[in-house]
Design a protein around this motif. Structure first.
Motif, PDB file in Angstrom:
ATOM      1  N   THR A  36      40.185  35.979  34.177  1.00 63.24           N
ATOM      2  CA  THR A  36      40.278  37.294  34.822  1.00 63.24           C
ATOM      3  C   THR A  36      39.889  37.199  36.287  1.00 63.24           C
ATOM      4  O   THR A  36      40.531  37.809  37.155  1.00 63.24           O
ATOM      5  N   THR A  37      38.836  36.421  36.567  1.00 64.72           N
ATOM      6  CA  THR A  37      38.430  36.237  37.962  1.00 64.72           C
ATOM      7  C   THR A  37      39.535  35.551  38.761  1.00 64.72           C
ATOM      8  O   THR A  37      39.838  35.955  39.902  1.00 64.72           O
ATOM      9  N   ASP A  38      40.142  34.518  38.159  1.00 64.34           N
ATOM     10  CA  ASP A  38      41.259  33.855  38.844  1.00 64.34           C
ATOM     11  C   ASP A  38      42.428  34.815  39.055  1.00 64.34           C
ATOM     12  O   ASP A  38      43.078  34.791  40.118  1.00 64.34           O
ATOM     13  N   LEU A  40      42.203  38.026  39.413  1.00 64.81           N
ATOM     14  CA  LEU A  40      41.825  38.933  40.504  1.00 64.81           C
ATOM     15  C   LEU A  40      41.970  38.247  41.859  1.00 64.81           C
ATOM     16  O   LEU A  40      42.415  38.880  42.840  1.00 64.81           O
ATOM     17  N   HIS A  41      41.609  36.963  41.906  1.00 68.64           N
ATOM     18  CA  HIS A  41      41.781  36.227  43.164  1.00 68.64           C
ATOM     19  C   HIS A  41      43.262  36.127  43.536  1.00 68.64           C
ATOM     20  O   HIS A  41      43.623  36.269  44.716  1.00 68.64           O
ATOM     21  N   THR A  43      45.626  38.204  42.605  1.00 70.68           N
ATOM     22  CA  THR A  43      46.071  39.546  42.999  1.00 70.68           C
ATOM     23  C   THR A  43      45.625  39.869  44.426  1.00 70.68           C
ATOM     24  O   THR A  43      46.393  40.419  45.229  1.00 70.68           O
ATOM     25  N   ALA A  44      44.366  39.538  44.744  1.00 70.68           N
ATOM     26  CA  ALA A  44      43.868  39.771  46.097  1.00 70.68           C
ATOM     27  C   ALA A  44      44.632  38.933  47.107  1.00 70.68           C
ATOM     28  O   ALA A  44      44.950  39.407  48.214  1.00 70.68           O
TER      29      ALA A  44
END
Length: 357
Positions: A36-38, A40-41, A43-44
């Motif tokens: 999920t963190t990846d 989000l990265h 997506t950002a």
């Protein structure tokens, strides 16, 4: 460990997969969090870098195509007298200038504030307006005075170069930001791989430890009870049954084995007492029979000695005639036979006493 020993066997057996399931769920949750963190990265990176970078590239491309169309328009107007063609090209150039002006105005709204300085965007917009204004004058003059329009292209080219320089700086900032975000994403993915590898190793170690602990908690008491039963089969009732205080099924089995040991020990003690009593009774019986046989033999021997000693004096004198038929003569004749019978009886009693002894 005492709590583990007191757990039921089915709980011990089910503990390993339950713990592994919990660990796997935890690892899965961690992996999901890392993914999920990846995500989000990514997506950002897309929203804050790649899409704005596309907007800047589109503006830069449109700026180049607009400048190219202006050069073509001025060249055609200076060399040809085809008014419809020049008018059509001027109209197209004006439309391109309008698109450039709109793109420069929307850069401030579409580019994220955390990625680009607002002052730089305002400067780009200002120079873009100057460029479109100068280019619009060229377009307006190209129909009436192509020479003047060609002369005015120098000012337009200057504003174009300034705008291009600012756009190039903005693009370089986005390139650096892209490299930074990609490096952060790679670092996060690498950390995720390390964490996943460590988690797999940890699961393997936990599985091995759980297997060892469960095997020791279940098989060790069973093997100890097996050795105790083997000792009991060898009639060794002095052994101590292990696991008597355990509260699981193995503890119940150990207490049952201990009860069996106590019962067998009591029976063995009773058998030994009975055997000792039987031997003592047998010895007393033998001693009594031996005493009786020796007493009988002694009485018989005494009677024989008495007969032998008193034999010659029985009846009349030795000169008496044997044919007279007196009782003394008969007793004197019967004495040897009596002695012989008594001696045989003494031999029988002696033989019997020896067999008893």
């Amino acid at each position: 460990m005492p709590r583990l020993h007191n757990m039921p066997i089915f709980a011990k057996v089910a503990a390993a997969p339950a713990i592994l399931l919990i660990v796997l769920v935890g690892i899965g949750s961690g992996a999901f969090a890392l993914l999920t963190t990846d995500a989000l990265h990514v997506t950002a990176l897309d929203q804050e870098v790649l899409r704005p970078q596309q907007k800047v590239a589109a503006f830069d491309t449109k700026l180049d195509t607009t400048m190219t169309s202006l050069y073509r328009l001025v060249s055609v107007a200076a060399e040809e007298s085809d008014i419809p063609k020049i008018t059509r090209m001027a109209h197209d150039a004006a439309q391109d200038l309008k698109v450039v002006d709109d793109l420069s105005s929307t850069l401030i709204t579409v580019l994220p504030e955390q990625s680009v300085d607002g002052a730089a965007l305002s400067e780009i917009e200002s120079h873009a307006h100057q460029f479109t204004k100068a280019a619009a004058l060229v377009v307006d003059m190209v129909d009436t005075d192509p020479g003047t329009a060609l002369t005015m292209m120098s000012a337009t080219a200057r504003t174009y170069d300034e705008t291009k320089h600012l756009v190039a700086n903005l693009a370089s900032k986005f390139d650096a930001l892209e490299e930074q975000r990609i490096a952060r994403l790679k670092s996060s993915m690498y950390a995720g791989r390390l964490a996943f590898t460590a988690a797999v190793i940890a699961v393997g170690m936990i599985a091995v430890i759980l297997v060892i602990v469960i095997i020791r908690a279940v098989s060790a008491p069973i093997m100890a009870l097996t050795r105790t039963l083997q000792d009991l089969t060898r009639q060794d009732y002095s052994v101590t049954v292990p696991g008597l205080h355990a509260k699981d099924e193995l503890g119940t089995m150990a207490r049952a084995v201990d009860g069996l040991r106590q019962t067998a020990s009591l029976l063995e003690d009773l058998r030994r007492q009975q055997e000792t009593e039987r031997q003592r009774t047998e010895q007393e019986k033998v001693a009594w029979l031996e005493t009786m046989s020796w007493a009988v033999e002694r009485e018989i021997l005494t009677a024989i000695e008495q007969i032998r000693r008193d034999g010659p004096a029985i009846g009349a004198s030795p000169d008496a005639s044997p044919e007279d038929g007196s009782p003394a003569t008969e007793r004197s004749a019967a004495a040897p036979r009596t002695v012989a019978v008594l001696e045989n009886l003494a031999k029988i009693v002696r033989s019997f006493s020896r067999e008893i002894y």
